[in-house]
Design a protein around this motif. Structure first.
Motif, mmCIF file in Angstrom:
data_model
loop_
_atom_site.group_PDB
_atom_site.id
_atom_site.type_symbol
_atom_site.label_atom_id
_atom_site.label_comp_id
_atom_site.label_asym_id
_atom_site.label_seq_id
_atom_site.Cartn_x
_atom_site.Cartn_y
_atom_site.Cartn_z
ATOM 1 N N PHE A 62 0.965 -1.167 -0.003
ATOM 2 C CA PHE A 62 -0.053 0.035 -0.037
ATOM 3 C C PHE A 62 0.932 1.404 -0.010
ATOM 4 C CE2 PHE A 62 0.496 -1.801 4.368
ATOM 5 C CZ PHE A 62 0.950 -0.839 4.903
ATOM 6 N N GLN A 63 0.194 2.316 -0.176
ATOM 7 C CA GLN A 63 0.970 3.668 -0.334
ATOM 8 C C GLN A 63 0.481 4.547 0.868
ATOM 9 O OE1 GLN A 63 3.115 4.499 -3.059
ATOM 10 N NE2 GLN A 63 2.674 2.558 -4.032
ATOM 11 N N VAL A 64 1.651 5.168 1.463
ATOM 12 C CA VAL A 64 1.448 6.308 2.300
ATOM 13 C C VAL A 64 1.984 7.324 2.123
ATOM 14 C CG1 VAL A 64 2.198 6.659 4.749
ATOM 15 C CG2 VAL A 64 1.662 4.230 4.094
ATOM 16 N N PRO A 65 0.928 8.527 2.336
ATOM 17 C CA PRO A 65 1.707 10.052 2.098
ATOM 18 C C PRO A 65 3.150 10.084 2.749
ATOM 19 C CG PRO A 65 -0.320 9.910 2.703
ATOM 20 C CD PRO A 65 -0.003 8.653 2.905
ATOM 21 N N GLU A 66 3.951 10.660 1.821
ATOM 22 C CA GLU A 66 5.283 11.109 2.387
ATOM 23 C C GLU A 66 5.349 11.776 3.826
ATOM 24 O OE1 GLU A 66 8.841 13.997 0.489
ATOM 25 O OE2 GLU A 66 6.760 14.420 0.091
ATOM 26 N N ALA A 100 12.384 4.763 -2.412
ATOM 27 C CA ALA A 100 12.160 6.008 -3.195
ATOM 28 C C ALA A 100 10.823 6.292 -2.975
ATOM 29 C CB ALA A 100 12.268 5.268 -4.774
ATOM 30 N N ILE A 101 10.665 7.497 -3.274
ATOM 31 C CA ILE A 101 9.349 8.267 -3.256
ATOM 32 C C ILE A 101 8.771 8.624 -4.197
ATOM 33 C CG2 ILE A 101 8.075 10.341 -2.350
ATOM 34 C CD1 ILE A 101 10.330 10.749 0.022
ATOM 35 N N ASP A 102 7.408 8.160 -4.613
ATOM 36 C CA ASP A 102 6.773 8.189 -6.028
ATOM 37 C C ASP A 102 6.792 9.851 -6.220
ATOM 38 O OD1 ASP A 102 4.624 8.543 -7.807
ATOM 39 O OD2 ASP A 102 4.547 6.540 -7.791
ATOM 40 N N THR A 105 2.814 11.027 -6.931
ATOM 41 C CA THR A 105 1.839 10.820 -5.878
ATOM 42 C C THR A 105 2.517 11.422 -4.436
ATOM 43 O OG1 THR A 105 2.294 8.794 -5.215
ATOM 44 C CG2 THR A 105 0.716 9.195 -6.916
ATOM 45 N N ARG A 106 3.772 11.577 -4.505
ATOM 46 C CA ARG A 106 4.648 11.786 -3.042
ATOM 47 C C ARG A 106 4.368 11.053 -2.148
ATOM 48 N NH1 ARG A 106 8.829 14.323 -4.542
ATOM 49 N NH2 ARG A 106 9.109 14.754 -2.292
#
Length: 122
Positions: A62-66, A100-102, A105-106
């Motif tokens: 899953f993705q989590v905001p930076e 790495a940060i996307d 989408t950050r």
């Protein structure tokens, strides 16, 4: 008779080896999906026969905001909710964080292991 018996034993050993080469085993326990080949099809080494998924433990990505980068680390417990089971919380543990940060989408990709002994999750 002795020569014939030895020949038959050798032929049986060769047949056993050939039979063992027709069995496909996965290196882990899991669930088999749909076949990609039909019975009798010729397959070569490397051909995909079917998908085979390990479902316990399940790996959730899953993705989590930076901005939450400092709040997550390996070993952190997470609560996972899915639409299929409203109101149910599945517990997991973070085991990998993408360094790495996307750029678009950050956000940061995170993976957690979620116990799934009852097979509810896919």
């Amino acid at each position: 008779a002795r020569t014939e018996a030895t020949s038959n034993i050798s032929a049986a050993a060769v047949a056993k080896v050939r039979l063992e080469k027709t069995i496909v085993r996965a290196p882990f326990d899991g669930v088999a999906g749909f076949r990609s080949v039909s019975l009798g099809d010729y397959v070569r080494a490397g051909d995909s026969l079917m998908n085979f998924e390990q479902t316990d433990p399940l790996k959730a990505t899953f993705q989590v905001p930076e901005i939450y980068l400092t709040a997550v680390k390996e070993g952190t417990e997470v609560d996972i909710r899915v639409d299929a089971y409203p109101g149910t919380v599945f517990k997991g543990t973070i085991f990998a964080i993408n360094p790495a940060i996307d750029r678009q989408t950050r956000s940061i990709a995170i993976r957690a292991r979620v116990p799934n002994a009852d097979g509810k999750l896919r």
